[in-house]
Enzyme design. Structure first.
Site: not given
Ligand code: MRU
Length: 375
Positions: A62, A256
């Site tokens: 993440g 991202d």
């Protein structure tokens, strides 16, 4: 989000983050996310190589968490430097190694460069170490605050839908895991969901399982369940069907890396959700802190590096078998397998961004309205 008297208990009454420093500030502790939800284990990161391994192998994952872990990696580089002085060349080399651990999440290089620039300002080795630790902690706390504000802003969108539905249940679809496990606290995509839950709104989350590593089924479902949020795990291919049958009111995903023109890189499969949402007139929002904007890139499809990962992540599926975690082979052992980890959703499919500064459209002009300091 009104955090006044809210207790952010995460796991069975204990308030925990996915990363923290041990009490002597020598070891970086992380939740080993590879084993969730069936095993809760903590890994010790003592050297830069441990940090690189944890990022590559996805103990941590993440974008915001990768950034914070790498920031602590710079601290460990300074702390474990063998010489009497901490040479700038050594620090720059170690930072380059950290930055190459994973290619897609822009937070990685952003956070490493932020800590490095503080370290390079200082001569005395002891002060370099202190500065690195301080800057890494500052980045972590800033991400917590960013996510809290994303929750506050995103809550308004859920409230709007709830009002339009006269208080009937709001169904939100999410892909991958953009929860507190990926972001220290609150999450990005989940922050508005947790905020709505705290307000006792009737909400329900469709959780894409998110092959190949099942971050949705393993991590998002675990997080939401521990918090008490109603949710249902679905196959990655179910979203379109649910949207056609009015069972999804909005989609919220994380990212991202997002270009300054609004193209969004996120876990593979996000693009297909955006297409289905567009076809069914369902709002598709991307929640992100400013650290996930790549202000230098303009053409996401061409310019964002898409990570290709180990094909075994597709060949094998991991799960619980009679009390222990096992992996089983799915396709024929000799079939070719390709593991593209991310895709790019073009800005035209994105309804808007939920950031710490508010909500904007997926256009360069509107993004820069919120971030006027970016030229
Ligand atoms: O490969 P991962 O698990 O690091 O990918 C993370 C994602 O793509 C998530 O969807 C997340 O939204 C991005 S970070 C909050």
């Amino acid at each position: 989000m009104d955090t006044g008297d809210v207790d952010y208990m995460k796991i069975d009454g204990e308030d925990i983050r996915p990363i923290w420093l041990d009490k002597n500030s020598k070891v970086v502790k992380v939740i080993d996310q590879r084993l969730l939800p069936h095993e809760f284990a903590v890994a010790d990161l003592k050297r830069v190589d441990d940090v690189i391994n944890a990022i590559k192998k996805m103990y941590v994952r993440g974008a915001p968490l990768i950034g914070v872990t790498a920031a602590y990696g710079v601290y460990l580089a300074a702390l474990t430097s063998s010489g009497k002085s901490i040479e700038d060349d050594y620090m720059i080399r170690e930072c380059d190694r950290l930055k190459s651990a994973r290619p897609t999440a822009v937070n990685l290089a952003w956070a490493v460069d932020k800590v490095l620039s503080e370290v390079l300002k200082i001569k005395n080795p002891r002060d370099k170490i202190i500065a690195a630790q301080k800057e890494a902690a500052k980045i972590a706390e800033a991400e917590v605050e960013n996510c809290r504000k994303i929750g506050e802003h995103g809550l308004c969108l859920i409230e709007e839908i709830s009002r339009a539905k006269r208080g009937e249940r709001v169904n939100i679809l999410t892909h991958c895991n953009a929860g507190w496990l990926a972001c220290i606290e609150y999450g990005t995509a989940t922050a508005p969901i947790y905020a709505a839950f705290e307000k006792n709104m009737d909400i329900h989350v469709w959780v894409d399982e998110t092959r190949p590593l099942n971050q949705g089924a393993r991590l998002t479902a675990w997080e939401l369940g521990k918090y008490g949020v109603k949710h249902t795990v679905i196959t990655d291919n179910a979203g379109g069907h649910l949207m056609q049958h009015s069972m999804v009111d909005m989609v919220i995903v994380g990212t991202d890396r997002t270009t300054c023109t609004g193209d969004v890189a996120n876990k593979i499969g996000t693009y297909l959700k955006a297409l289905a949402a567009k076809d069914n007139n369902i709002p598709f929002y991307v929640a992100l802190p400013s650290s996930t904007f790549d202000w230098k890139l303009r053409a996401g499809l061409k310019e964002i590096p898409i990570e290709e990962r180990d094909p075994d992540e597709i060949r094998y599926v991991q799960g619980l078998d009679q009390g222990s975690i096992k992996s089983v082979l799915v396709p024929p052992a000799d079939s070719l397998v390709a593991n593209f980890a991310f895709d790019v959703t073009p800005a035209r499919l994105v309804t808007g961004f939920i950031t710490e500064r508010g909500i904007c459209k997926a256009t360069e002009q509107d993004i820069k309205r919120l971030f006027p300091e970016i030229k």
